[in-house]
Every structure is written in structure tokens, then in C-alpha cells.
Motif scaffolding. Structure first.
Motif, PDB file in Angstrom:
ATOM      1  N   ASP A  58       0.868  -1.170   0.000  1.00  0.00           N
ATOM      2  CA  ASP A  58       0.000   0.000   0.000  1.00  0.00           C
ATOM      3  C   ASP A  58       0.906   1.221   0.000  1.00  0.00           C
ATOM      4  O   ASP A  58       2.123   1.108   0.044  1.00  0.00           O
ATOM      5  N   LEU A  59       0.317   2.374  -0.116  1.00  0.00           N
ATOM      6  CA  LEU A  59       1.085   3.607  -0.160  1.00  0.00           C
ATOM      7  C   LEU A  59       1.410   4.017   1.270  1.00  0.00           C
ATOM      8  O   LEU A  59       0.515   4.213   2.091  1.00  0.00           O
ATOM      9  N   ALA A  60       2.680   4.095   1.596  1.00  0.00           N
ATOM     10  CA  ALA A  60       3.077   4.395   2.970  1.00  0.00           C
ATOM     11  C   ALA A  60       4.093   5.531   2.977  1.00  0.00           C
ATOM     12  O   ALA A  60       5.006   5.564   2.166  1.00  0.00           O
ATOM     13  N   TRP A  61       3.909   6.471   3.925  1.00  0.00           N
ATOM     14  CA  TRP A  61       4.829   7.591   4.053  1.00  0.00           C
ATOM     15  C   TRP A  61       4.767   8.129   5.475  1.00  0.00           C
ATOM     16  O   TRP A  61       3.827   7.867   6.216  1.00  0.00           O
ATOM     17  N   TYR A  62       5.797   8.865   5.832  1.00  0.00           N
ATOM     18  CA  TYR A  62       5.787   9.551   7.122  1.00  0.00           C
ATOM     19  C   TYR A  62       5.144  10.913   6.914  1.00  0.00           C
ATOM     20  O   TYR A  62       5.385  11.596   5.933  1.00  0.00           O
ATOM     21  N   GLU A  63       4.324  11.313   7.856  1.00  0.00           N
ATOM     22  CA  GLU A  63       3.431  12.452   7.668  1.00  0.00           C
ATOM     23  C   GLU A  63       4.087  13.827   7.646  1.00  0.00           C
ATOM     24  O   GLU A  63       3.610  14.716   6.980  1.00  0.00           O
ATOM     25  N   THR A  64       5.140  14.053   8.398  1.00  0.00           N
ATOM     26  CA  THR A  64       5.663  15.398   8.582  1.00  0.00           C
ATOM     27  C   THR A  64       5.976  16.098   7.260  1.00  0.00           C
ATOM     28  O   THR A  64       6.843  15.673   6.513  1.00  0.00           O
ATOM     29  N   ASP A  65       5.249  17.160   6.975  1.00  0.00           N
ATOM     30  CA  ASP A  65       5.520  18.043   5.830  1.00  0.00           C
ATOM     31  C   ASP A  65       5.744  17.297   4.518  1.00  0.00           C
ATOM     32  O   ASP A  65       6.561  17.692   3.702  1.00  0.00           O
ATOM     33  N   ASN A  66       5.026  16.234   4.304  1.00  0.00           N
ATOM     34  CA  ASN A  66       5.154  15.446   3.084  1.00  0.00           C
ATOM     35  C   ASN A  66       3.880  15.643   2.268  1.00  0.00           C
ATOM     36  O   ASN A  66       2.796  15.315   2.718  1.00  0.00           O
ATOM     37  N   LEU A  67       4.009  16.206   1.088  1.00  0.00           N
ATOM     38  CA  LEU A  67       2.865  16.443   0.211  1.00  0.00           C
ATOM     39  C   LEU A  67       2.849  15.360  -0.861  1.00  0.00           C
ATOM     40  O   LEU A  67       3.810  15.201  -1.610  1.00  0.00           O
ATOM     41  N   LEU A  68       1.759  14.607  -0.919  1.00  0.00           N
ATOM     42  CA  LEU A  68       1.583  13.594  -1.953  1.00  0.00           C
ATOM     43  C   LEU A  68       0.701  14.161  -3.044  1.00  0.00           C
ATOM     44  O   LEU A  68      -0.277  14.857  -2.762  1.00  0.00           O
ATOM     45  N   SER A  69       1.036  13.855  -4.287  1.00  0.00           N
ATOM     46  CA  SER A  69       0.249  14.300  -5.421  1.00  0.00           C
ATOM     47  C   SER A  69      -0.032  13.095  -6.309  1.00  0.00           C
ATOM     48  O   SER A  69       0.880  12.349  -6.656  1.00  0.00           O
ATOM     49  N   ILE A  70      -1.296  12.901  -6.665  1.00  0.00           N
ATOM     50  CA  ILE A  70      -1.704  11.823  -7.560  1.00  0.00           C
ATOM     51  C   ILE A  70      -2.272  12.495  -8.800  1.00  0.00           C
ATOM     52  O   ILE A  70      -3.205  13.299  -8.721  1.00  0.00           O
ATOM     53  N   SER A  71      -1.699  12.177  -9.972  1.00  0.00           N
ATOM     54  CA  SER A  71      -2.132  12.824 -11.213  1.00  0.00           C
ATOM     55  C   SER A  71      -2.205  11.807 -12.340  1.00  0.00           C
ATOM     56  O   SER A  71      -1.560  10.763 -12.295  1.00  0.00           O
ATOM     57  N   SER A  72      -2.989  12.141 -13.358  1.00  0.00           N
ATOM     58  CA  SER A  72      -3.127  11.271 -14.529  1.00  0.00           C
ATOM     59  C   SER A  72      -2.277  11.808 -15.664  1.00  0.00           C
ATOM     60  O   SER A  72      -1.838  12.951 -15.640  1.00  0.00           O
ATOM     61  N   GLU A  73      -2.092  10.974 -16.659  1.00  0.00           N
ATOM     62  CA  GLU A  73      -1.310  11.378 -17.831  1.00  0.00           C
ATOM     63  C   GLU A  73      -2.224  11.979 -18.889  1.00  0.00           C
ATOM     64  O   GLU A  73      -2.576  11.328 -19.858  1.00  0.00           O
ATOM     65  N   GLY A  74      -2.660  13.196 -18.682  1.00  0.00           N
ATOM     66  CA  GLY A  74      -3.410  13.912 -19.707  1.00  0.00           C
ATOM     67  C   GLY A  74      -4.900  13.652 -19.756  1.00  0.00           C
ATOM     68  O   GLY A  74      -5.604  14.259 -20.546  1.00  0.00           O
TER      69      GLY A  74
END
Length: 179
Positions: A58-74
Motif C-alpha cells: 500500500d502507499l506508505a509515508w511519514y506524515e511530517t511536511d510530506n505532500l503527496l500528489s496523484i495525477s493522470s497522464e493527460g
């Protein structure tokens, strides 16, 4: 006949189907803390401070000041829902490319996205509601619908009906000469 063709043509704009539902489950490829991006099914997920270094399906990250961006290809898509398998202790804020905002507290489970601000978007971001809160956060999956397109079967039916109408009109206007 002209009215029938106009009605059939207009119906193409009302009968639409989604090209497909896409479930980003973050299990197709390896990502780590040094990569900062992940690609699956035409969507790119990036993290400004990288991902968690252990593959967890699954998508895992540490929270502090971390910006995740999910985008499509056009292409545009609709954000339907996502699943948080464990509590996001610091809370999360989601923002769509259309300006939609949704903040959740310390929850787990499904988060649903309703309204026009989550429809026909090209990206969205996820960030922690609090700063200096370094706890592992995980998103199990994200479910998206691609932007609706006219159904291929509707287009085929439209072309077939136009052909039948043209042939019937020709027969009706033709003159039969018997000698």
C-alpha cells in the motif's frame, strides 16, 4: 426523418459510460524512500519527502511536511474513494485540482469524495493536517473513474440507424418505371 436524425445525434451526448474504474493498489511496482514517485495504470503518485522505505503493498509515508500528489497522464478522472487501513493519527487534507477540500481527523476505513469538485479532475493532493507529527501513514487503495466517453455501442447503433434511414429515404423517393 431530419428530426429523427437530430434526436439520435443529441442522444450521443446523453448516453455516456465510464471508460473504466481504476483501483490504485500500490502493489504493481517497487517504490522506496529514495524514488519519490510511483507509476500505476496511467497515474503517477509523487511524494515531496519520499515514501516509507519498506514495501507494504500500500502507499506508505511519514506524515511530517510530506505532500503527496496523484495525477493522470493527460486525462481527467473522478476521485471516488480511498481506504485507510490504519488510523491517520495527524489527520489528512485532500485537495482536488478544481479546489475541492476535504479534511479528516484520526480515522481509518473508507473516505468517499462526493460533489463536482472531485469530478473531472486531473490531480489531487494529500497532506498531513498537522506538522511535526512523524507517524507512518498508509493508504491501501484509491478508486478512480476515468472521465465519461460516449459508449462505442451507442456510436455503432447511431451509424447503423443513420444508414437505415438514408436507405429507406432513397427507396421512398425513387421512381419505379414499368414499361
Amino acid at each position: 426523418m431530419k428530426k429523427v436524425l437530430q434526436v439520435m445525434f443529441l442522444s450521443l451526448f446523453f448516453f455516456k459510460a465510464y471508460a473504466g474504474t481504476i483501483r490504485l493498489d500500490y502493489s504493481d511496482d517497487f517504490y522506496d524512500s529514495s524514488s519519490g514517485s510511483y507509476f500505476e495504470d496511467g497515474f503517477t503518485t509523487t511524494a515531496t519527502n519520499g515514501f516509507h522505505s519498506v514495501k507494504m503493498n500500500d502507499l506508505a509515508w511519514y506524515e511530517t511536511d510530506n505532500l503527496l500528489s496523484i495525477s493522470s497522464e493527460g486525462s481527467l478522472f473522478n476521485l471516488v474513494y480511498l481506504r485507510l487501513p490504519h488510523r491517520a493519527f495527524a489527520g489528512l487534507t485532500f485537495e482536488s485540482s478544481k479546489g475541492g477540500l476535504l479534511s479528516v481527523g484520526s480515522i481509518s476505513g473508507y473516505v468517499f469524495f462526493d460533489g463536482d469538485d472531485w469530478q473531472g479532475i486531473d490531480s489531487f493532493t494529500v497532506r498531513t493536517s498537522l506538522s511535526n507529527f512523524d507517524i507512518l501513514t498508509r493508504i491501501e487503495s484509491i478508486v478512480l473513474d476515468t472521465t465519461p466517453v460516449a459508449e462505442p455501442s451507442t456510436l455503432i447503433l447511431f451509424i447503423f440507424c443513420c444508414g437505415v434511414l438514408v436507405l429507406s429515404e432513397r427507396r421512398k423517393n425513387s421512381v419505379i418505371v414499368i414499361s
